[in-house]
Design a protein around this motif. Structure first.
Motif, PDB file in Angstrom:
ATOM      1  N   THR A  28      -3.084   0.613  -3.878  1.00  0.00           N
ATOM      2  CA  THR A  28      -3.086  -0.646  -3.132  1.00  0.00           C
ATOM      3  C   THR A  28      -2.944  -1.835  -4.076  1.00  0.00           C
ATOM      4  OG1 THR A  28      -5.482  -0.945  -3.271  1.00  0.00           O
ATOM      5  CG2 THR A  28      -4.646   0.375  -1.421  1.00  0.00           C
ATOM      6  N   ASP A  44      -7.175  10.427  -6.979  1.00  0.00           N
ATOM      7  CA  ASP A  44      -7.743   9.395  -6.111  1.00  0.00           C
ATOM      8  C   ASP A  44      -9.120   8.958  -6.589  1.00  0.00           C
ATOM      9  OD1 ASP A  44      -6.998   7.848  -3.888  1.00  0.00           O
ATOM     10  OD2 ASP A  44      -8.488   8.863  -2.649  1.00  0.00           O
ATOM     11  N   HIS A  60       0.745   5.356   0.328  1.00  0.00           N
ATOM     12  CA  HIS A  60      -0.093   6.499   0.682  1.00  0.00           C
ATOM     13  C   HIS A  60       0.672   7.772   0.346  1.00  0.00           C
ATOM     14  CE1 HIS A  60      -3.158   8.773   2.887  1.00  0.00           C
ATOM     15  NE2 HIS A  60      -2.167   9.469   3.422  1.00  0.00           N
ATOM     16  N   THR A  94      -3.705  10.559  -2.047  1.00  0.00           N
ATOM     17  CA  THR A  94      -4.134   9.451  -2.891  1.00  0.00           C
ATOM     18  C   THR A  94      -3.515   8.172  -2.367  1.00  0.00           C
ATOM     19  OG1 THR A  94      -4.385   8.701  -5.184  1.00  0.00           O
ATOM     20  CG2 THR A  94      -2.257   9.629  -4.600  1.00  0.00           C
ATOM     21  N   ASP A  95      -4.147   7.049  -2.670  1.00  0.00           N
ATOM     22  CA  ASP A  95      -3.671   5.746  -2.215  1.00  0.00           C
ATOM     23  C   ASP A  95      -3.551   4.807  -3.405  1.00  0.00           C
ATOM     24  OD1 ASP A  95      -3.739   5.473   0.970  1.00  0.00           O
ATOM     25  OD2 ASP A  95      -5.365   6.799   0.350  1.00  0.00           O
ATOM     26  N   SER A 111       0.521  11.963   0.338  1.00  0.00           N
ATOM     27  CA  SER A 111      -0.238  13.059   0.954  1.00  0.00           C
ATOM     28  C   SER A 111       0.573  14.347   0.939  1.00  0.00           C
ATOM     29  CB  SER A 111      -0.610  12.696   2.402  1.00  0.00           C
ATOM     30  OG  SER A 111       0.561  12.488   3.179  1.00  0.00           O
ATOM     31  N   MET A 138       3.087  -0.905   4.402  1.00  0.00           N
ATOM     32  CA  MET A 138       2.693   0.473   4.048  1.00  0.00           C
ATOM     33  C   MET A 138       3.924   1.312   3.703  1.00  0.00           C
ATOM     34  SD  MET A 138      -0.595   1.532   4.183  1.00  0.00           S
ATOM     35  CE  MET A 138      -0.575   3.226   4.731  1.00  0.00           C
ATOM     36  N   HIS A 171       0.869  -1.183   0.000  1.00  0.00           N
ATOM     37  CA  HIS A 171       0.000   0.000   0.000  1.00  0.00           C
ATOM     38  C   HIS A 171       0.906   1.232   0.000  1.00  0.00           C
ATOM     39  CE1 HIS A 171      -3.760   2.015   2.045  1.00  0.00           C
ATOM     40  NE2 HIS A 171      -3.127   2.849   1.265  1.00  0.00           N
TER      41      HIS A 171
END
Length: 392
Positions: A96, A373, A83, A93-94, A85, A202, A81
């Motif tokens: 995965t 996103d 992340h 936005t992410d 920011s 992450m 994942h």
């Protein structure tokens, strides 16, 4: 004078990957020499130091085709994942594994681990000779071969010389290939940080007014930190004791991984874009950081270098008997041109967009992150680069 088919200057990631890749892809083994100044177990080896790097999904697939991944996989931590920011602002936005449909977006490896694996492989390969500690002192080219004089005074001869000897490439200087530089006026501060909440795959890229902060997951609850700062700020942060350093990092990054509990040895280096417009010359090719050294934003540099390596290995393997001909090298150059230019341009643009706090830029990037996103059409190009799914 010893004769080789290929001489590779530099035995760090790019050079060693190339040496191992050529004969994996070739029908008939080629004789290869790797010229390397530092021994693998030397603590100061700059190519296999305490840093970690993120291998993209595409890079891992390339390493699989070269039969290099299985050993590396044992010391790799998957990224599940990502992340992204912008500090103190809404945009994020992410990415995965579920969204993309892959087992891992990439993997984090410690360069020291990969160095040990590669050196073991090379020592057990009858077709690769590691000349260490040695460096290139002189290069002389004729129509059909290259003579390389080593620092020990010994001379060796080959059909092709490949420079994989870092951003300030001695070989490129001796051949006379121009180096283009742009100073981003930032310093990268790197360290391993232990965090309160285990990263569980992450990875984070957090944009601040000083520059991006990247945290990548590692084993044992550690994360690999790359913190880009203005030079004056970097000097100040580097001089802090561990407790004050962790507090300053916590203030800049926030609490997404809980408390910053411990920091390992810190290092820093200035961030410059360095590249050579020409990646070939007569019986000469360049790969890895010798060809281009990028800002670490979005983690593109090493993965671009591996695409260079894989393409050159393919062209050498396809050459019947002479890996240094104009046809081989021009095909390599043509295949790499578009990807090199696009990746250098993308990286430099991201630095400009995300490393200042002008109101218009801040609004634009936050709208961009928010739109990305929600709109897959905007996210797709960034995803392709992040995953390393790029045409070679």
């Amino acid at each position: 004078m010893k004769q080789f088919d290929v001489v590779i200057a530099g035995g760090a990631m790019a050079g060693m990957t190339l040496a191992l890749a050529i004969n994996k892809l070739s029908d008939k083994p080629l004789s290869i020499a790797v010229v390397e100044p530092f021994k693998a177990d030397h603590q100061a080896h700059p190519g296999f130091d305490s840093r970690s790097i993120a291998l993209s999904y595409g890079t891992v697939n390339t390493l699989k085709t070269l039969a290099l991944w299985d050993d590396i996989a044992e010391v790799a931590t998957p990224i599940k994942h990502i992340h992204v920011s912008d500090r103190s602002h809404a945009g994020m936005t992410d990415i995965t594994t579920e969204e993309v449909g892959v087992e891992a977006l990439g993997y984090v490896v410690e360069l020291a681990d990969v160095g040990r694996i590669y050196h073991s492989r090379v020592e057990n390969d009858d077709h690769i000779e590691l000349l260490c500690p040695e460096s290139v002192a002189a290069v002389e080219r004729s129509q059909n071969d290259v003579t390389v004089t080593l620092s020990s005074g010994e001379s060796i001869c080959s059909k092709l010389l490949v420079a994989a000897d870092g951003a300030i490439s001695t070989c490129c200087e001796k051949v006379g290939l121009e180096l283009v530089e742009h100073d981003f006026e930032q310093v990268a501060l790197i360290a391993n940080v232990k965090v309160q909440a285990a990263p569980k795959g992450m990875a984070f890229e957090r944009f601040t007014e000083s520059g991006p902060i990247a945290l990548l997951p590692m084993s044992e609850g550690r994360m690999s930190l790359v913190w880009c700062l203005k030079p004056s700020e970097a000097d100040s942060v580097m001089s802090l004791n561990d407790e004050a350093f962790l507090q300053t990092l916590q203030d800049a990054f926030g609490w997404r991984v809980g408390a910053m509990a411990q920091v390992g040895q810190r290092a820093s280096y200035p961030l410059l874009l360095r590249y050579r417009r020409q990646n070939i010359s007569h019986r000469f090719a360049i790969v890895g950081n010798a060809a281009q050294t990028l800002h670490p934003i979005a983690g593109q540099g090493f993965n671009l270098g591996i695409r260079d390596v894989a393409t050159l290995a393919e062209e050498i393997a396809a050459s019947a008997h002479d890996p240094g001909t104009y046809q081989v090298l021009s095909q390599f150059k043509n295949r790499r041109e578009r990807d090199r230019e696009a990746t250098i341009s993308l990286t430099s643009s991201l630095v400009h967009i995300f490393s200042n706090d002008y109101l218009t830029m801040r609004i634009g990037r936050n709208l961009g992150l928010a739109a990305m996103d929600n709109l897959s059409v905007l996210k797709a190009p960034l995803l392709a680069r992040t995953l390393g799914l790029v045409t070679r």
